[in-house]
Write a protein that holds these residues in place. Structure first.
Motif, PDB file in Angstrom:
ATOM      1  N   THR A   1       0.836  -1.193   0.000  1.00  0.00           N
ATOM      2  CA  THR A   1       0.000   0.000   0.000  1.00  0.00           C
ATOM      3  C   THR A   1       0.878   1.253   0.000  1.00  0.00           C
ATOM      4  O   THR A   1       2.074   1.189   0.313  1.00  0.00           O
ATOM      5  N   TYR A   2       0.248   2.340  -0.339  1.00  0.00           N
ATOM      6  CA  TYR A   2       0.970   3.615  -0.467  1.00  0.00           C
ATOM      7  C   TYR A   2      -0.003   4.697  -0.050  1.00  0.00           C
ATOM      8  O   TYR A   2      -1.148   4.726  -0.506  1.00  0.00           O
ATOM      9  N   TYR A   3       0.454   5.618   0.827  1.00  0.00           N
ATOM     10  CA  TYR A   3      -0.447   6.635   1.364  1.00  0.00           C
ATOM     11  C   TYR A   3       0.135   8.028   1.210  1.00  0.00           C
ATOM     12  O   TYR A   3       1.344   8.232   1.281  1.00  0.00           O
ATOM     13  N   ALA A   4      -0.776   8.972   1.070  1.00  0.00           N
ATOM     14  CA  ALA A   4      -0.365  10.369   1.094  1.00  0.00           C
ATOM     15  C   ALA A   4       0.040  10.746   2.515  1.00  0.00           C
ATOM     16  O   ALA A   4      -0.479  10.200   3.486  1.00  0.00           O
ATOM     17  N   ASP A   5       0.938  11.697   2.620  1.00  0.00           N
ATOM     18  CA  ASP A   5       1.416  12.116   3.936  1.00  0.00           C
ATOM     19  C   ASP A   5       0.273  12.632   4.811  1.00  0.00           C
ATOM     20  O   ASP A   5       0.306  12.481   6.033  1.00  0.00           O
ATOM     21  N   SER A   6      -0.734  13.218   4.190  1.00  0.00           N
ATOM     22  CA  SER A   6      -1.823  13.824   4.954  1.00  0.00           C
ATOM     23  C   SER A   6      -2.665  12.798   5.703  1.00  0.00           C
ATOM     24  O   SER A   6      -3.377  13.147   6.645  1.00  0.00           O
ATOM     25  N   VAL A   7      -2.591  11.525   5.305  1.00  0.00           N
ATOM     26  CA  VAL A   7      -3.416  10.500   5.952  1.00  0.00           C
ATOM     27  C   VAL A   7      -2.577   9.362   6.507  1.00  0.00           C
ATOM     28  O   VAL A   7      -3.109   8.463   7.178  1.00  0.00           O
ATOM     29  N   LYS A   8      -1.296   9.385   6.267  1.00  0.00           N
ATOM     30  CA  LYS A   8      -0.432   8.291   6.687  1.00  0.00           C
ATOM     31  C   LYS A   8      -0.480   8.120   8.200  1.00  0.00           C
ATOM     32  O   LYS A   8      -0.467   9.089   8.955  1.00  0.00           O
ATOM     33  N   GLY A   9      -0.561   6.879   8.640  1.00  0.00           N
ATOM     34  CA  GLY A   9      -0.585   6.587  10.058  1.00  0.00           C
ATOM     35  C   GLY A   9      -1.984   6.440  10.633  1.00  0.00           C
ATOM     36  O   GLY A   9      -2.162   5.903  11.732  1.00  0.00           O
ATOM     37  N   ARG A  10      -2.999   6.918   9.930  1.00  0.00           N
ATOM     38  CA  ARG A  10      -4.358   6.789  10.432  1.00  0.00           C
ATOM     39  C   ARG A  10      -5.306   6.244   9.354  1.00  0.00           C
ATOM     40  O   ARG A  10      -6.513   6.273   9.535  1.00  0.00           O
TER      41      ARG A  10
ATOM     42  N   ASN B   1      -9.154   6.530  10.476  1.00  0.00           N
ATOM     43  CA  ASN B   1      -9.290   6.706  11.914  1.00  0.00           C
ATOM     44  C   ASN B   1      -8.915   8.132  12.302  1.00  0.00           C
ATOM     45  O   ASN B   1      -8.269   8.850  11.541  1.00  0.00           O
ATOM     46  N   TYR B   2      -9.325   8.506  13.498  1.00  0.00           N
ATOM     47  CA  TYR B   2      -8.993   9.849  14.014  1.00  0.00           C
ATOM     48  C   TYR B   2      -9.315  10.924  12.972  1.00  0.00           C
ATOM     49  O   TYR B   2      -8.477  11.760  12.644  1.00  0.00           O
ATOM     50  N   LEU B   3     -10.539  10.865  12.488  1.00  0.00           N
ATOM     51  CA  LEU B   3     -10.941  11.785  11.432  1.00  0.00           C
ATOM     52  C   LEU B   3     -10.884  13.228  11.920  1.00  0.00           C
ATOM     53  O   LEU B   3     -11.165  13.535  13.092  1.00  0.00           O
ATOM     54  N   LYS B   4     -10.526  14.105  10.978  1.00  0.00           N
ATOM     55  CA  LYS B   4     -10.411  15.523  11.254  1.00  0.00           C
ATOM     56  C   LYS B   4     -11.363  16.283  10.343  1.00  0.00           C
ATOM     57  O   LYS B   4     -11.787  15.762   9.307  1.00  0.00           O
ATOM     58  N   ALA B   5     -11.637  17.513  10.711  1.00  0.00           N
ATOM     59  CA  ALA B   5     -12.518  18.335   9.876  1.00  0.00           C
ATOM     60  C   ALA B   5     -11.965  18.454   8.455  1.00  0.00           C
ATOM     61  O   ALA B   5     -12.731  18.481   7.486  1.00  0.00           O
ATOM     62  N   GLU B   6     -10.665  18.499   8.328  1.00  0.00           N
ATOM     63  CA  GLU B   6     -10.055  18.643   6.997  1.00  0.00           C
ATOM     64  C   GLU B   6     -10.138  17.376   6.153  1.00  0.00           C
ATOM     65  O   GLU B   6      -9.743  17.377   4.984  1.00  0.00           O
TER      66      GLU B   6
END
Length: 122
Positions: A57-66, A83-88
């Motif tokens: 898998t490969y993730y953008a930095d903005s969502v990596k880790g969650r 997980n740990y969703l944010k308004a953004e």
């Protein structure tokens, strides 16, 4: 190939959500799959991708880790667990098929499905 994303909705900041992408028309296992999102007034953004077997898998930095992307080729379905969703994270989320791994998000994704709206309230 037809793609249909589902599972969006209104959630609170800090919650988790799992989106699904159902692939029909051709078996999903021949495709690299990607998730993208587009927030109101913003450019479409690559979220992440998964290879044919699901082993990479490969993730953008903005969502990596969650965020976790997985797939069930027997069900022709790809998942996006956030997980740990944010308004953004509020956006319409789309899935797409690709062919190269690792993918170039700008050029390697071709077929797109209808998106599903995720709204995160803070």
């Amino acid at each position: 190939v037809q793609l249909q994303a589902s599972g969006g909705g209104l959630v609170q900041a800090g919650d988790s959500l799992r989106l699904s992408c159902a692939v029909s028309g051709r078996t999903s296992r021949i495709y690299v799959m990607g998730w993208f999102r587009q927030a109101p007034g913003k450019e479409r953004e690559f979220v992440g991708g998964i290879n044919w077997s699901g082993s990479s898998t490969y993730y953008a930095d903005s969502v990596k880790g969650r965020t976790t992307i997985s797939r069930d080729n027997a069900r022709n379905t790809v998942y996006l667990q956030m997980n740990y969703l944010k308004a953004e994270d509020t956006a319409v989320y789309y899935c797409a098929t690709g062919g190269a791994w690792p993918p170039n998000p700008s050029t390697d994704f071709r077929s797109w499905g209808q998106g599903t709206l995720v709204t995160v309230s803070s």
